[in-house]
Design a protein around this motif. Structure first.
Motif, PDB file in Angstrom:
ATOM      1  N   ILE A  52       0.866  -1.175   0.000  1.00  0.00           N
ATOM      2  CA  ILE A  52       0.000   0.000   0.000  1.00  0.00           C
ATOM      3  C   ILE A  52       0.904   1.226   0.000  1.00  0.00           C
ATOM      4  CG2 ILE A  52      -1.805   1.279   1.213  1.00  0.00           C
ATOM      5  CD1 ILE A  52      -2.639  -1.523   0.194  1.00  0.00           C
ATOM      6  N   ALA A  53       0.626   2.168  -0.892  1.00  0.00           N
ATOM      7  CA  ALA A  53       1.439   3.387  -0.994  1.00  0.00           C
ATOM      8  C   ALA A  53       0.529   4.608  -0.969  1.00  0.00           C
ATOM      9  CB  ALA A  53       2.253   3.373  -2.289  1.00  0.00           C
ATOM     10  N   ALA A  54       0.972   5.646  -0.261  1.00  0.00           N
ATOM     11  CA  ALA A  54       0.270   6.927  -0.269  1.00  0.00           C
ATOM     12  C   ALA A  54       0.618   7.626  -1.585  1.00  0.00           C
ATOM     13  CB  ALA A  54       0.692   7.774   0.922  1.00  0.00           C
ATOM     14  N   ASP A  55      -0.389   8.086  -2.294  1.00  0.00           N
ATOM     15  CA  ASP A  55      -0.191   8.689  -3.623  1.00  0.00           C
ATOM     16  C   ASP A  55      -0.024  10.194  -3.510  1.00  0.00           C
ATOM     17  OD1 ASP A  55      -0.159   9.313  -6.299  1.00  0.00           O
ATOM     18  OD2 ASP A  55      -2.248   8.749  -6.655  1.00  0.00           O
ATOM     19  N   SER A  56       1.156  10.695  -3.883  1.00  0.00           N
ATOM     20  CA  SER A  56       1.392  12.145  -3.839  1.00  0.00           C
ATOM     21  C   SER A  56       1.388  12.783  -5.223  1.00  0.00           C
ATOM     22  CB  SER A  56       2.717  12.442  -3.120  1.00  0.00           C
ATOM     23  OG  SER A  56       3.803  11.889  -3.831  1.00  0.00           O
ATOM     24  N   VAL A  57       1.115  11.997  -6.281  1.00  0.00           N
ATOM     25  CA  VAL A  57       1.158  12.538  -7.649  1.00  0.00           C
ATOM     26  C   VAL A  57      -0.118  12.269  -8.443  1.00  0.00           C
ATOM     27  CG1 VAL A  57       3.665  12.446  -7.789  1.00  0.00           C
ATOM     28  CG2 VAL A  57       2.334  10.483  -8.546  1.00  0.00           C
ATOM     29  N   ASN A  58      -1.169  11.791  -7.777  1.00  0.00           N
ATOM     30  CA  ASN A  58      -2.459  11.521  -8.418  1.00  0.00           C
ATOM     31  C   ASN A  58      -2.368  10.446  -9.506  1.00  0.00           C
ATOM     32  OD1 ASN A  58      -5.207  11.890  -8.404  1.00  0.00           O
ATOM     33  ND2 ASN A  58      -5.160  13.469  -9.989  1.00  0.00           N
ATOM     34  N   ALA A  59      -1.704   9.353  -9.196  1.00  0.00           N
ATOM     35  CA  ALA A  59      -1.582   8.227 -10.133  1.00  0.00           C
ATOM     36  C   ALA A  59      -2.907   7.478 -10.218  1.00  0.00           C
ATOM     37  CB  ALA A  59      -0.475   7.283  -9.674  1.00  0.00           C
ATOM     38  N   GLY A  60      -3.116   6.807 -11.330  1.00  0.00           N
ATOM     39  CA  GLY A  60      -4.333   6.036 -11.523  1.00  0.00           C
ATOM     40  C   GLY A  60      -4.046   4.555 -11.647  1.00  0.00           C
ATOM     41  N   GLY A  72      -3.500   1.092 -13.139  1.00  0.00           N
ATOM     42  CA  GLY A  72      -2.933   0.682 -14.418  1.00  0.00           C
ATOM     43  C   GLY A  72      -1.669   1.436 -14.794  1.00  0.00           C
ATOM     44  N   GLU A  73      -1.361   2.521 -14.077  1.00  0.00           N
ATOM     45  CA  GLU A  73      -0.158   3.298 -14.400  1.00  0.00           C
ATOM     46  C   GLU A  73       1.071   2.700 -13.728  1.00  0.00           C
ATOM     47  OE1 GLU A  73      -0.879   7.744 -15.413  1.00  0.00           O
ATOM     48  OE2 GLU A  73      -1.749   7.367 -13.426  1.00  0.00           O
ATOM     49  N   TYR A  74       2.218   2.883 -14.387  1.00  0.00           N
ATOM     50  CA  TYR A  74       3.499   2.503 -13.812  1.00  0.00           C
ATOM     51  C   TYR A  74       4.033   3.715 -13.065  1.00  0.00           C
ATOM     52  CZ  TYR A  74       3.252  -1.676 -16.661  1.00  0.00           C
ATOM     53  OH  TYR A  74       2.849  -2.856 -17.220  1.00  0.00           O
ATOM     54  N   VAL A  75       4.545   3.484 -11.864  1.00  0.00           N
ATOM     55  CA  VAL A  75       4.936   4.585 -10.985  1.00  0.00           C
ATOM     56  C   VAL A  75       6.296   4.333 -10.347  1.00  0.00           C
ATOM     57  CG1 VAL A  75       2.547   5.250 -10.458  1.00  0.00           C
ATOM     58  CG2 VAL A  75       3.694   3.543  -9.022  1.00  0.00           C
ATOM     59  N   LEU A  76       6.842   5.407  -9.765  1.00  0.00           N
ATOM     60  CA  LEU A  76       8.041   5.323  -8.942  1.00  0.00           C
ATOM     61  C   LEU A  76       7.596   5.417  -7.493  1.00  0.00           C
ATOM     62  CD1 LEU A  76      10.335   7.794 -10.892  1.00  0.00           C
ATOM     63  CD2 LEU A  76      10.430   5.291 -10.923  1.00  0.00           C
ATOM     64  N   ILE A  77       8.106   4.519  -6.666  1.00  0.00           N
ATOM     65  CA  ILE A  77       7.775   4.551  -5.253  1.00  0.00           C
ATOM     66  C   ILE A  77       9.051   4.685  -4.428  1.00  0.00           C
ATOM     67  CG2 ILE A  77       5.621   3.247  -5.497  1.00  0.00           C
ATOM     68  CD1 ILE A  77       7.078   0.753  -4.498  1.00  0.00           C
ATOM     69  N   VAL A  78       8.916   5.277  -3.269  1.00  0.00           N
ATOM     70  CA  VAL A  78      10.003   5.345  -2.296  1.00  0.00           C
ATOM     71  C   VAL A  78       9.502   4.748  -0.996  1.00  0.00           C
ATOM     72  CG1 VAL A  78      11.231   7.300  -3.297  1.00  0.00           C
ATOM     73  CG2 VAL A  78       9.414   7.722  -1.666  1.00  0.00           C
ATOM     74  N   LYS A  79      10.441   4.191  -0.231  1.00  0.00           N
ATOM     75  CA  LYS A  79      10.083   3.540   1.022  1.00  0.00           C
ATOM     76  C   LYS A  79      10.918   4.094   2.153  1.00  0.00           C
ATOM     77  CE  LYS A  79       9.245  -0.871   0.566  1.00  0.00           C
ATOM     78  NZ  LYS A  79       9.427  -2.300   0.283  1.00  0.00           N
ATOM     79  N   GLY A  80      10.460   3.910   3.369  1.00  0.00           N
ATOM     80  CA  GLY A  80      11.203   4.322   4.548  1.00  0.00           C
ATOM     81  C   GLY A  80      11.213   5.828   4.729  1.00  0.00           C
ATOM     82  N   ALA A  81      12.376   6.359   5.116  1.00  0.00           N
ATOM     83  CA  ALA A  81      12.497   7.795   5.403  1.00  0.00           C
ATOM     84  C   ALA A  81      12.131   8.650   4.200  1.00  0.00           C
ATOM     85  CB  ALA A  81      13.909   8.122   5.877  1.00  0.00           C
ATOM     86  N   VAL A  87       3.216   8.548   9.487  1.00  0.00           N
ATOM     87  CA  VAL A  87       3.406   7.116   9.703  1.00  0.00           C
ATOM     88  C   VAL A  87       3.614   6.363   8.393  1.00  0.00           C
ATOM     89  CG1 VAL A  87       2.059   7.134  11.824  1.00  0.00           C
ATOM     90  CG2 VAL A  87       0.920   6.626   9.653  1.00  0.00           C
ATOM     91  N   ASN A  88       3.609   7.069   7.291  1.00  0.00           N
ATOM     92  CA  ASN A  88       3.709   6.463   5.971  1.00  0.00           C
ATOM     93  C   ASN A  88       5.069   5.799   5.761  1.00  0.00           C
ATOM     94  OD1 ASN A  88       3.197   5.845   3.334  1.00  0.00           O
ATOM     95  ND2 ASN A  88       3.760   7.844   2.572  1.00  0.00           N
ATOM     96  N   ASP A  89       5.073   4.603   5.156  1.00  0.00           N
ATOM     97  CA  ASP A  89       6.320   3.898   4.876  1.00  0.00           C
ATOM     98  C   ASP A  89       6.535   3.664   3.387  1.00  0.00           C
ATOM     99  OD1 ASP A  89       8.695   2.605   5.916  1.00  0.00           O
ATOM    100  OD2 ASP A  89       7.798   0.740   5.198  1.00  0.00           O
ATOM    101  N   CYS A  90       5.564   4.029   2.553  1.00  0.00           N
ATOM    102  CA  CYS A  90       5.686   3.836   1.112  1.00  0.00           C
ATOM    103  C   CYS A  90       4.870   4.925   0.408  1.00  0.00           C
ATOM    104  CB  CYS A  90       5.173   2.453   0.732  1.00  0.00           C
ATOM    105  SG  CYS A  90       5.412   2.009  -1.000  1.00  0.00           S
ATOM    106  N   SER A  91       5.519   5.655  -0.510  1.00  0.00           N
ATOM    107  CA  SER A  91       4.839   6.743  -1.227  1.00  0.00           C
ATOM    108  C   SER A  91       5.072   6.637  -2.729  1.00  0.00           C
ATOM    109  CB  SER A  91       5.372   8.109  -0.778  1.00  0.00           C
ATOM    110  OG  SER A  91       4.953   8.409   0.508  1.00  0.00           O
ATOM    111  N   ILE A  92       4.048   6.995  -3.496  1.00  0.00           N
ATOM    112  CA  ILE A  92       4.187   7.139  -4.942  1.00  0.00           C
ATOM    113  C   ILE A  92       4.674   8.562  -5.181  1.00  0.00           C
ATOM    114  CG2 ILE A  92       2.992   7.167  -7.162  1.00  0.00           C
ATOM    115  CD1 ILE A  92       0.944   5.206  -5.892  1.00  0.00           C
ATOM    116  N   VAL A  93       5.839   8.697  -5.838  1.00  0.00           N
ATOM    117  CA  VAL A  93       6.423  10.030  -6.037  1.00  0.00           C
ATOM    118  C   VAL A  93       6.578  10.404  -7.509  1.00  0.00           C
ATOM    119  CG1 VAL A  93       7.615  10.042  -3.825  1.00  0.00           C
ATOM    120  CG2 VAL A  93       8.786   9.138  -5.850  1.00  0.00           C
ATOM    121  N   GLY A  94       6.248   9.505  -8.422  1.00  0.00           N
ATOM    122  CA  GLY A  94       6.349   9.828  -9.846  1.00  0.00           C
ATOM    123  C   GLY A  94       5.569   8.847 -10.687  1.00  0.00           C
TER     124      GLY A  94
END
Length: 93
Positions: A42-50, A52-61, A79-86
């Motif tokens: 599960i990733a928090a979406d910071s770029v409004n991905a939909g 079916g899209e391929y994304v870049l994710i970051v984890k941890g800090a 408390v987030n540990d995984c984010s969509i950043v691109g």
């Protein structure tokens, strides 16, 4: 930073205050050939991905820093540990 495909979303009515207002997406980590690796996350979406899209994710800090402000632009404990950043536009090899 990792590559993933967005495969779904999660709705949660009860969650930590730092996650209020954030879209939670189910992501499948992939390799450079778009083959699934590891299990879904599960990733928090910071770029409004939909879905079916391929994304870049970051984890941890890095994930916590990507989402370190609330909707009023105030810093919050995250408390987030995984984010969509691109969003990936294309894969070149």
């Amino acid at each position: 930073m990792y590559m993933a495909k967005v495969i779904g979303s999660v709705v949660s009515t009860q969650k930590d205050p730092s996650l209020v207002g954030k879209k939670l997406m189910i992501v499948q980590p992939i390799d450079s050939n778009k083959n699934p690796i590891r299990s879904e996350e599960i990733a928090a979406d910071s770029v409004n991905a939909g879905i079916g899209e391929y994304v870049l994710i970051v984890k941890g800090a890095g994930a916590r820093k990507a989402d370190a402000k609330n909707k009023d632009n105030n810093r919050v404990r995250d408390v987030n540990d995984c984010s969509i950043v691109g969003i990936i536009d294309r894969f070149d090899k």
